[in-house]
Design a protein around this motif. Structure first.
Motif, PDB file in Angstrom:
ATOM      1  N   LEU A  70      -4.296  -0.853 -15.825  1.00 26.12           N
ATOM      2  CA  LEU A  70      -3.140  -1.172 -14.993  1.00 26.12           C
ATOM      3  C   LEU A  70      -3.555  -2.046 -13.806  1.00 26.12           C
ATOM      4  O   LEU A  70      -2.841  -2.976 -13.418  1.00 26.12           O
ATOM      5  CB  LEU A  70      -2.489   0.116 -14.506  1.00 26.12           C
ATOM      6  N   PHE A  71      -4.706  -1.741 -13.250  1.00 20.12           N
ATOM      7  CA  PHE A  71      -5.236  -2.513 -12.118  1.00 20.12           C
ATOM      8  C   PHE A  71      -5.456  -3.973 -12.505  1.00 20.12           C
ATOM      9  O   PHE A  71      -5.257  -4.893 -11.691  1.00 20.12           O
ATOM     10  CB  PHE A  71      -6.554  -1.890 -11.657  1.00 20.12           C
ATOM     11  N   LYS A  72      -5.862  -4.198 -13.746  1.00 15.29           N
ATOM     12  CA  LYS A  72      -6.159  -5.551 -14.215  1.00 15.29           C
ATOM     13  C   LYS A  72      -4.909  -6.392 -14.400  1.00 15.29           C
ATOM     14  O   LYS A  72      -4.922  -7.608 -14.171  1.00 15.29           O
ATOM     15  CB  LYS A  72      -6.935  -5.476 -15.534  1.00 15.29           C
ATOM     16  N   SER A  73      -3.804  -5.762 -14.800  1.00 19.02           N
ATOM     17  CA  SER A  73      -2.609  -6.528 -15.140  1.00 19.02           C
ATOM     18  C   SER A  73      -1.495  -6.460 -14.098  1.00 19.02           C
ATOM     19  O   SER A  73      -0.531  -7.213 -14.166  1.00 19.02           O
ATOM     20  CB  SER A  73      -2.055  -6.043 -16.482  1.00 19.02           C
ATOM     21  N   GLU A  74      -1.610  -5.547 -13.120  1.00 15.02           N
ATOM     22  CA  GLU A  74      -0.559  -5.385 -12.122  1.00 15.02           C
ATOM     23  C   GLU A  74      -1.130  -5.485 -10.707  1.00 15.02           C
ATOM     24  O   GLU A  74      -2.344  -5.627 -10.514  1.00 15.02           O
ATOM     25  CB  GLU A  74       0.136  -4.023 -12.296  1.00 15.02           C
ATOM     26  N   SER A  75      -0.251  -5.404  -9.728  1.00 16.38           N
ATOM     27  CA  SER A  75      -0.685  -5.392  -8.332  1.00 16.38           C
ATOM     28  C   SER A  75      -1.529  -4.148  -8.065  1.00 16.38           C
ATOM     29  O   SER A  75      -1.204  -3.054  -8.544  1.00 16.38           O
ATOM     30  CB  SER A  75       0.530  -5.383  -7.396  1.00 16.38           C
TER      31      SER A  75
END
Length: 346
Positions: free
Chosen positions: A202-207
Motif C-alpha cells: 500500500l505504501f508503494k502505490s498510495e500516499s
C-alpha cells in the motif's frame, strides 16, 4: 531496474534462508545466556562476571532477532508471497541442530539429524512447487475491501480468542498445558508479522500518510517484538530445541492460515502438481518438526514440567551440583533444590 517475478521469488527465498540462520544463531545465543547463570548462586564470587556475560549475550541475541532477522524477512516479502516464505522458518531448526553442541553444549542425536534432513527435503519441495506469484502493489480501495470482508474479520476474531486461551494456558497448573502454551505463544502471534507485506504494498502505490499503513506497520512491530519476548521467556524455561521447534511450528501454522485466507494461494497455482506437492512438502516439513518436538533433548530435564518456572526449582547446568561438576554430565537429568537446600536428581 525492475526485477521480474520469475527471479524475484528466488531473491525472497535466499533472504528467508539467511533470516533463518540469523534467527537460529540468535536463539542459541539467548539460550547460552540463560545457561551461563543457571544454578549459580548470586552470592558466589563468579556470579557478577557470569551475569555480565549473560546480559551481553542476551542483548546480542535480541539484537539479531529484533533487527537483523526482521529486516531480512521484510526484504524477502518484497519479492515473494508470504505463503512461500513462511515455511523457511523451519530451517531455523536445522541450524539449531547443527550448531547447538558448539554453542550450548546440547549435542543433537541421530534422530534429530534425521529430522533436520526431513525438514530440508520438505523445504525443497515447498520452494519448487509453492506459489511464486507476488502482489507487489495494492490500492487503498482493495486494501479496505480485503480487511473489511467477513472472512478477514472472522479470522482476527478467531485469532484473538485463541491467543487469550494461550495466554491463560501459560499460567495453567497442568504442566503439559503450561509447556505447550509457552511453546506456541511466540510463533503464533509472530505469524501476524506477514501482514506487513500489505502495508508495504500500500505504501508503494498510495500516499504514505494513510492511517491504514501506519496501523499495520506499528502492529507488525508490536507482534514481532512480543513474539520474541514470549520466545525468550520460553527458552528461559525450556531447552533451545523445544522452544525453537514450537515457535516455528506455531509460526508456520499461523502464517499459512493467514495466507490461505488472505492470498487464496491455491487459486494462484496453475498446475495440478503444485496443488498436490505443495501440501505434501508442508507435511514432510512439519513431520520433521514433529520429530524434533517429541525427541528428548540430551542434557535437559526429561520431565514435562516447566521446572524453571517453579519457585522451588533451581535448575543447574548439565550434571552440576552447585558449582562443581559430577561425572556423566550427558544424561537426561537436572538437579533440583528443595526448600531445605538438599539436592535430588531427577
Amino acid at each position: 531496474m525492475a526485477i521480474s517475478e520469475s527471479v524475484g521469488w528466488m531473491i525472497g527465498v535466499l533472504l528467508s534462508v539467511f533470516a533463518s540462520w540469523v534467527g537460529a544463531a540468535s536463539k542459541l545465543v539467548i539460550r547460552k545466556s540463560w545457561k551461563l547463570i543457571e544454578g549459580v548462586e548470586e552470592t558466589h564470587l563468579s556470579y557478577p562476571g557470569l551475569f555480565a556475560r549473560s546480559r551481553f549475550l542476551h542483548s546480542l541475541g535480541l539484537l539479531g532477532m529484533t533487527v537483523l532477522n526482521p529486516a531480512c524477512g521484510i526484504g524477502a516479502m518484497k519479492f515473494a508471497n508470504p505463503s512461500l516464505l513462511a515455511p523457511f522458518s523451519g530451517l531455523t531448526l536445522v541450524w539449531v541442530v547443527l550448531f547447538s553442541k558448539a554453542t550450548t553444549g546440547e549435542e543433537p542425536t541421530s534422530v534429530q539429524i534425521i529430522a533436520a534432513t526431513t525438514i530440508v527435503l520438505g523445504e525443497i519441495i515447498v520452494t519448487i512447487f509453492g506459489d511464486h506469484s507476488n502482489e507487489d502493489e495494492l490500492s487503498l480501495d482493495r486494501f479496505n475491501d480485503i480487511y473489511r470482508s467477513p472472512k478477514m474479520v472472522g479470522y482476527f476474531i478467531g485469532f484473538g480468542v485463541f491467543y487469550i486461551a494461550v495466554t491463560l494456558g501459560c499460567k495453567s497448573p497442568i504442566p503439559a498445558v503450561e509447556k505447550f502454551c509457552w511453546g506456541v505463544s511466540g510463533g503464533s502471534i509472530a505469524g501476524l508479522l506477514l501482514f506487513i507485506k500489505d502495508s508495504l504494498s500500500l505504501f508503494k502505490s498510495e500516499s504514505p500518510w494513510h492511517w491504514q499503513i501506519w496501523l499495520f506497520l506499528s502492529g507488525a512491530m508490536f507482534v514481532g517484538l512480543y513474539g520474541i519476548r514470549c520466545l525468550s521467556f520460553c527458552m528461559k524455561r525450556y531447552d533451545t530445541t523445544y522452544s525453537a521447534t514450537m515457535f516455528v511450528v506455531s509460526y508456520i501454522f499461523s502464517a499459512d492460515i493467514m495466507s490461505l485466507i488472505r492470498y487464496n494461494i491455491y487459486k494462484n497455482m496453475e498446475s495440478t502438481a503444485q496443488k498436490v506437492l505443495f501440501p505434501v512438502g508442508m507435511i514432510i516439513l512439519l513431520g520433521g518438526v514433529a520429530i524434533l518436538m517429541t525427541e528428548k533433548i540430551p542434557g535437559f530435564c526429561s520431565r514435562t514440567v516447566g521446572a524453571c518456572s517453579r519457585d522451588d526449582a533451581k535448575p543447574l547446568l548439565d550434571g552440576e551440583v552447585g558449582l562443581g561438576r559430577t561425572e556423566g554430565t550427558r544424561d537426561e537429568r537436572r538437579s533440583l533444590s528443595d526448600d531445605e537446600g538438599v539436592n535430588s536428581k531427577l
